[in-house]
Scaffold this active site. Structure first.
Site, PDB file in Angstrom:
ATOM      1  N   LYS A 170     -83.015 119.256  14.166  1.00  0.00           N
ATOM      2  CA  LYS A 170     -83.584 120.451  14.379  1.00  0.00           C
ATOM      3  C   LYS A 170     -83.279 121.327  16.077  1.00  0.00           C
ATOM      4  O   LYS A 170     -83.123 122.230  16.000  1.00  0.00           O
ATOM      5  CB  LYS A 170     -84.850 120.572  14.292  1.00  0.00           C
ATOM      6  CG  LYS A 170     -85.716 121.397  13.948  1.00  0.00           C
ATOM      7  CD  LYS A 170     -84.442 123.061  12.884  1.00  0.00           C
ATOM      8  CE  LYS A 170     -85.563 124.262  13.755  1.00  0.00           C
ATOM      9  NZ  LYS A 170     -87.385 124.252  13.123  1.00  0.00           N
ATOM     10  N   LYS A 240     -90.884 126.863  22.364  1.00  0.00           N
ATOM     11  CA  LYS A 240     -92.312 125.458  22.621  1.00  0.00           C
ATOM     12  C   LYS A 240     -90.511 124.912  22.065  1.00  0.00           C
ATOM     13  O   LYS A 240     -89.848 123.446  22.431  1.00  0.00           O
ATOM     14  CB  LYS A 240     -92.741 125.665  21.657  1.00  0.00           C
ATOM     15  CG  LYS A 240     -93.279 124.206  21.274  1.00  0.00           C
ATOM     16  CD  LYS A 240     -93.373 123.216  19.971  1.00  0.00           C
ATOM     17  CE  LYS A 240     -92.547 124.485  18.570  1.00  0.00           C
ATOM     18  NZ  LYS A 240     -92.008 123.950  17.340  1.00  0.00           N
TER      19      LYS A 240
END
Length: 294
Positions: A170, A240
């Site tokens: 990811k 983030k």
């Protein structure tokens, strides 16, 4: 299957709806009144606590903004793991660091619960359509057991390795998406300077039909043309995620110069007050850097 769902946000709400539509018995918990109201619209049973959502669940799904949220919700005294029956499966769709994912796996093992880190890609549109790509880290037999749950939310479901591997993939996904959006932003500045606004749609049509085509261009085309950046995936979350990429790269001793530049551009959009805009708002910053009117 009996499914507990924690986190009915922009991605979680349509995922919950697809689980209900597929015939699963879903109990859902959200922290805010707004999130619980979103959950009610899916047809899921809405609970007033994490424990109530997890009790007797065969599978508990978490879809939360960041690693600290996942760790707090899963390992707290009234959290997910203490509330799950032994042998149940914790399926974390959140995007967190590989180290945090391995910490969740370890806590689950201690609690007698099976665990998969299974972050997703495809944005809000993919969540609505049930066509998310799911990158799964953990035991392949556990994946086979929860396949009916994953089939309700995704069309590409791939086991990529052991605990934490889903989050590694990811992180790479978020890097590719960010780089794609930044290059698209700069291409738009280039095209507008030479062609103007009228011919821009045709230019994107031909780019999309060739090697320059991408899911990012397809999904974000309208936002880029209209310059309206309603969030499907917020800049603050992508910022983030790029922090996860950079930290993991540093731990591995890697030099990724383009990654650093793209991460800086995303951080700049956030610093300008654009944290709640869609990540396609990189185009807005690219325009400003070149004195372009928005």
């Amino acid at each position: 299957m009996r499914v507990g769902f924690i986190g009915p946000g922009i991605m979680g709400r349509p995922m919950t709806a697809n689980l209900v539509a597929a015939g699963h018995d879903v109990r859902c918990y959200g922290r805010s009144d707004a999130s619980r109201e979103r959950a009610r619209s899916t047809g899921a049973e809405v609970t007033d606590s994490v424990a109530a959502a997890c009790e007797d669940a065969e599978v508990v799904v978490t879809m939360l903004p960041a690693g600290p949220d996942v760790l707090a919700v899963t390992t707290g005294d009234d959290g997910v793991l203490p509330s799950m029956p032994p042998g149940a499966v914790l399926l974390d769709h959140s995007t967190i660091s590989p180290d945090e994912a391995r910490e969740v796996h370890a806590a689950a093992t201690t609690a007698g619960v099976r665990c998969l880190d299974a972050p997703v890609s495809g944005g809000e549109a993919g969540a609505v359509e049930g066509t998310l790509a799911v990158m799964v880290g953990g035991d392949p037999q556990t994946l086979a057991h929860v396949r009916p749950v994953l089939d309700a939310v995704g069309s590409t479901i791939v086991h990529v390795g052991g605990p934490g591997a889903g989050q590694v993939v990811k992180a790479a996904n978020q890097l590719v998406v960010a780089g794609n959006l930044q290059v698209l932003a700069e291409a738009l500045v280039f095209l507008r300077a030479h062609l103007g606004e009228q011919d821009l749609p045709a230019a994107l049509d031909v780019l999309g039909g060739g090697l320059a085509g991408s899911t990012a261009l397809t999904r974000k085309r309208r936002a880029l043309l209209e310059q309206h950046y309603q969030p499907g995936f917020r800049i603050a979350l992508h910022d983030k995620d790029m922090g996860i990429v950079e930290t993991a790269a540093r731990h591995a001793g890697l030099a990724l110069p383009v990654t650093s530049v793209v991460a800086t551009m995303i951080a700049a959009v956030k610093a300008r007050g654009g944290g709640d805009l869609d990540h396609s708002a990189l185009a807005e910053l690219a325009a400003d850097l070149n004195g372009s009117a928005r």
